[in-house]
Structure formats: C-alpha cells, structure tokens
Design an enzyme around this catalytic site. Structure first.
Site, short mmCIF file in Angstrom:
data_model
loop_
_atom_site.label_atom_id
_atom_site.label_comp_id
_atom_site.label_asym_id
_atom_site.label_seq_id
_atom_site.Cartn_x
_atom_site.Cartn_y
_atom_site.Cartn_z
N HIS A 107 0.82 -1.22 0.00
CA HIS A 107 0.00 0.00 0.00
C HIS A 107 0.85 1.26 0.00
O HIS A 107 1.96 1.28 0.52
CB HIS A 107 -0.97 0.03 1.18
CG HIS A 107 -0.34 -0.15 2.54
ND1 HIS A 107 0.15 -1.37 2.98
CD2 HIS A 107 -0.13 0.72 3.55
CE1 HIS A 107 0.63 -1.23 4.22
NE2 HIS A 107 0.48 0.03 4.58
N HIS A 109 0.75 5.14 1.39
CA HIS A 109 0.11 6.10 2.28
C HIS A 109 0.12 7.46 1.59
O HIS A 109 1.14 7.86 1.03
CB HIS A 109 0.93 6.28 3.58
CG HIS A 109 0.95 5.08 4.46
ND1 HIS A 109 0.11 4.96 5.55
CD2 HIS A 109 1.71 3.96 4.44
CE1 HIS A 109 0.37 3.81 6.16
NE2 HIS A 109 1.32 3.18 5.51
#
Ligand SMILES: [Zn+2]
Length: 146
Positions: A107, A109
């Site tokens: 992922h 951020h």
C-alpha cells in the site's frame, strides 16, 4: 482476486476490506485498485491506496498493477489537496517490519501535512567512510535489471 495463498487472505485486513467483510471509509475503487481512509491517521484525511490483488510489498507487485496504483494515488492526492488544503503531503510505502510495515498487503500512504503538525521523519544521517560510497554503488549497480 489473486491471493498468495488462503492463509494470507484470512489474515489480511486489507483483503477483507476489498471483499467488504471488514468496514472501511472507501474513497474510490475500480477494477484493480481501492483507496480508503487509514483508521490510524497521522493527520486527518490520511488515505491508503492498495491493489485489489494481494501482494506483500513493493517488490512483488507486477509493474502494470503498480502503474494503476500510481495513477490512482495521484488522483486521490489531488482530491485530498483540493478538499483538505494541507500545506504539503507525503506519499510513502513501508516495506518490511524494519521499515514500519504492519499490514503485509502492499500500500501507498497519502499523508496530508501541515506546517505545525509535529509529525517528522527524524533521520540520523550516516557518513560513507573512505571509499565505501563507491563500494555501495558498485554493489547496487550490478544488481540493476531493467
Ligand atoms: Zn491482502
């Protein structure tokens, strides 16, 4: 959906969010990518962008899916920038426990930043001794595969 194995799916909170088996405040999703607010925000509006397929980290996501993630990350960042109006933003990805990764589903951020938000990377800079800068770059260059 593509899982490394059934175990990773059962233990991955992000896969459960993708499957709508765990709750999240979803900002956007398409066939390959989903973005939602981080439940432990560094600043309010802190968002995550993840592939719908489960990959452990930056090195294991196929480049075509990484392209998709990057495009969506730019669009979401633009929306955060125009709606929340931060003074700046960080785009970061933590890979490995040593780097602070806590969910092992790749992922990005997106962290909106404010002048006085008191969040800072506080690096202790190292020095390359003697000829070691060249040694490090030689070691890395030989492994670059494009
Ligand atoms: Zn996952």
């Amino acid at each position: 959906m593509l899982f490394n194995n059934y175990f990773s799916y059962m233990n991955c909170i992000f896969c459960q969010i993708i499957e709508k088996k765990a709750k999240a405040e979803i900002l956007y999703e398409n066939e390959h990518v989903i973005s939602f607010l981080d439940i432990r925000p560094v600043n309010l509006g802190h968002a995550l962008v993840i592939p719908k397929n489960h990959y452990t980290n930056f090195l294991t996501i196929p480049v075509n899916e990484l392209d998709e993630i990057i495009k969506v990350t730019q669009k979401i960042t633009s929306a955060i920038f125009s709606s929340i109006k931060p003074d700046g933003f960080n785009i970061i990805t933590n890979n490995g426990v040593a780097a602070g990764q806590s969910v092992f589903h790749f992922h990005f951020h997106i962290i909106p930043r404010f002048d006085e938000d008191n969040f800072a990377f506080r690096p202790i800079f190292k020095n390359y001794e003697n000829n070691s800068m060249k040694d490090f770059s030689d070691k890395i260059r030989i492994e670059i595969k494009l």
